[in-house]
Write an enzyme that holds these catalytic residues in place. Structure first.
Site, PDB file in Angstrom:
ATOM      1  N   HIS A   1      -4.875   1.548   8.072  1.00  0.00           N
ATOM      2  CA  HIS A   1      -3.194   2.033   7.893  1.00  0.00           C
ATOM      3  C   HIS A   1      -2.884   2.909   7.301  1.00  0.00           C
ATOM      4  CE1 HIS A   1       1.276   1.541   7.370  1.00  0.00           C
ATOM      5  NE2 HIS A   1       1.314   1.929   6.959  1.00  0.00           N
ATOM      6  N   GLU A   2      -3.275   2.674   5.647  1.00  0.00           N
ATOM      7  CA  GLU A   2      -3.285   3.457   5.132  1.00  0.00           C
ATOM      8  C   GLU A   2      -4.290   5.001   4.858  1.00  0.00           C
ATOM      9  OE1 GLU A   2      -0.908   3.573   3.357  1.00  0.00           O
ATOM     10  OE2 GLU A   2      -1.032   1.367   3.098  1.00  0.00           O
TER      11      GLU A   2
ATOM     12  N   HIS B   1      -2.626   7.323   7.380  1.00  0.00           N
ATOM     13  CA  HIS B   1      -1.308   8.123   6.851  1.00  0.00           C
ATOM     14  C   HIS B   1      -2.270   9.780   6.566  1.00  0.00           C
ATOM     15  CE1 HIS B   1       2.275   5.933   7.003  1.00  0.00           C
ATOM     16  NE2 HIS B   1       1.618   5.120   5.956  1.00  0.00           N
TER      17      HIS B   1
ATOM     18  N   GLN C   1       3.111  10.039   1.419  1.00  0.00           N
ATOM     19  CA  GLN C   1       4.422   9.379   2.066  1.00  0.00           C
ATOM     20  C   GLN C   1       5.050   9.787   0.259  1.00  0.00           C
ATOM     21  OE1 GLN C   1       2.355   5.257   1.909  1.00  0.00           O
ATOM     22  NE2 GLN C   1       4.283   5.053   3.258  1.00  0.00           N
TER      23      GLN C   1
ATOM     24  N   CYS D   1       6.231  -0.472   7.913  1.00  0.00           N
ATOM     25  CA  CYS D   1       5.804   1.119   6.661  1.00  0.00           C
ATOM     26  C   CYS D   1       6.801   1.661   6.260  1.00  0.00           C
ATOM     27  CB  CYS D   1       5.175   1.899   7.612  1.00  0.00           C
ATOM     28  SG  CYS D   1       4.999   3.040   6.740  1.00  0.00           S
ATOM     29  N   LEU D   2       6.327   1.781   5.127  1.00  0.00           N
ATOM     30  CA  LEU D   2       7.655   2.400   4.030  1.00  0.00           C
ATOM     31  C   LEU D   2       8.130   3.200   4.393  1.00  0.00           C
ATOM     32  CD1 LEU D   2       6.424   1.689   0.454  1.00  0.00           C
ATOM     33  CD2 LEU D   2       8.022   0.170   1.250  1.00  0.00           C
TER      34      LEU D   2
ATOM     35  N   GLY E   1       0.936  -1.243   0.081  1.00  0.00           N
ATOM     36  CA  GLY E   1      -0.457  -0.357   0.300  1.00  0.00           C
ATOM     37  C   GLY E   1       0.952   1.394  -0.270  1.00  0.00           C
TER      38      GLY E   1
HETATM   39  O1  GNR Z   1       3.976  -2.713   2.022  1.00  0.00           O
HETATM   40  C1  GNR Z   1       3.490  -2.112   3.614  1.00  0.00           C
HETATM   41  N1  GNR Z   1       2.713  -3.495   4.568  1.00  0.00           N
HETATM   42  C2  GNR Z   1       2.399  -3.474   5.639  1.00  0.00           C
HETATM   43  C3  GNR Z   1       1.873  -4.564   6.367  1.00  0.00           C
HETATM   44  C4  GNR Z   1       1.197  -4.842   7.579  1.00  0.00           C
HETATM   45  C5  GNR Z   1      -0.245  -3.624   7.609  1.00  0.00           C
HETATM   46  C6  GNR Z   1       0.338  -2.341   6.757  1.00  0.00           C
HETATM   47  C7  GNR Z   1       1.370  -2.737   5.411  1.00  0.00           C
HETATM   48  S1  GNR Z   1       1.025  -0.794   4.861  1.00  0.00           S
HETATM   49  C8  GNR Z   1       3.286  -0.960   4.126  1.00  0.00           C
HETATM   50  C9  GNR Z   1       3.719   0.139   3.171  1.00  0.00           C
HETATM   51  C10 GNR Z   1       2.984   0.928   3.150  1.00  0.00           C
HETATM   52  O2  GNR Z   1       4.183   1.858   4.588  1.00  0.00           O
HETATM   53  N2  GNR Z   1       1.750   1.756   2.985  1.00  0.00           N
HETATM   54  O3  GNR Z   1       1.977   2.876   3.694  1.00  0.00           O
HETATM   55 NI    NI Z   2       2.613   3.232   6.142  1.00  0.00          NI
END
Ligand code: GNR
Ligand code: NI
Length: 174
Positions: free
Chosen positions: A141-142, A145, A51, A99-100, A46
């Site tokens: 999660h997204e 952000h 980001q 999270c990236l 995601g």
């Molecule tokens: O690549 C991602 N893996 C992930 C694993 C578990 C819960 C959420 C994520 S999202 C993350 C990519 C990211 O940082 N998206 O904002």
């Molecule tokens: Ni993230």
């Protein structure tokens, strides 16, 4: 198409509250294409626009789950524009999130197991669905952000500080 640099904590831009998308125009379509290219390259499942430094309420997801036992994972790109959570289940799930923008650090986060969400897709069509499983976790999660929230904000202060210390150490070693 372009692979864009991904902002990492503690970059203050990650704390921006993103603003609604007003028009699905060529600029937005280009941003979405670049976000997919950036996400697949990372690789991640995601990516929210903030980001890559764009404070708009748009995010992309592709869980890249293999359809069959063997073979290449099938690409299933999903775009969420101006998403809303209508309600969340009482049932909670725990997922070891990453999270990236917090590279190579993982921690268990509790979230509603399923949510009802509405959003606009990249054709401007309004969608409303109940979402569960990894997609529910990833979408929440997204959507965090878009509010300037990172998964580490859901941890206890002790766990968050330990994780950030590990991140600092890993960066110094690199
Ligand atoms: O690549 C991602 N893996 C992930 C694993 C578990 C819960 C959420 C994520 S999202 C993350 C990519 C990211 O940082 N998206 O904002
Ligand atoms: Ni993230």
């Amino acid at each position: 198409m372009a692979i864009l640099p991904i902002l990492e904590t503690p970059d203050p831009r990650l704390r921006t509250i993103s603003t609604p998308v007003e028009a699905i125009d060529d600029d937005l379509q280009r941003l979405i294409d670049d976000m997919f290219e950036t996400m697949y390259d990372a690789p991640g499942i995601g990516l929210a626009a903030i980001q890559v430094g764009v404070p708009k309420r748009v995010l992309v997801i592709d869980l890249q789950e293999p359809e069959e036992e063997e073979g290449e994972p099938v690409k299933r790109p999903m775009v969420f524009i101006n998403p809303h959570i209508l309600d969340g289940s009482e049932e909670i799930t725990v997922y070891n999130e990453g999270c990236l923008s917090v590279p190579e650090q993982f921690a268990e986060v509790e979230r509603p197991a399923s949510i009802r969400a509405s959003w606009m897709d990249r054709d401007g069509r309004i969608r409303e669905e109940r979402i569960e499983g990894l997609l529910a976790t990833c979408l929440q999660h997204e959507m965090d952000h878009l509010e300037g929230v990172l998964f580490i904000d859901h941890l206890s202060r002790l766990k968050r500080e330990m994780l950030l210390k590990k991140l600092t150490k890993a960066r110094k070693a690199a």
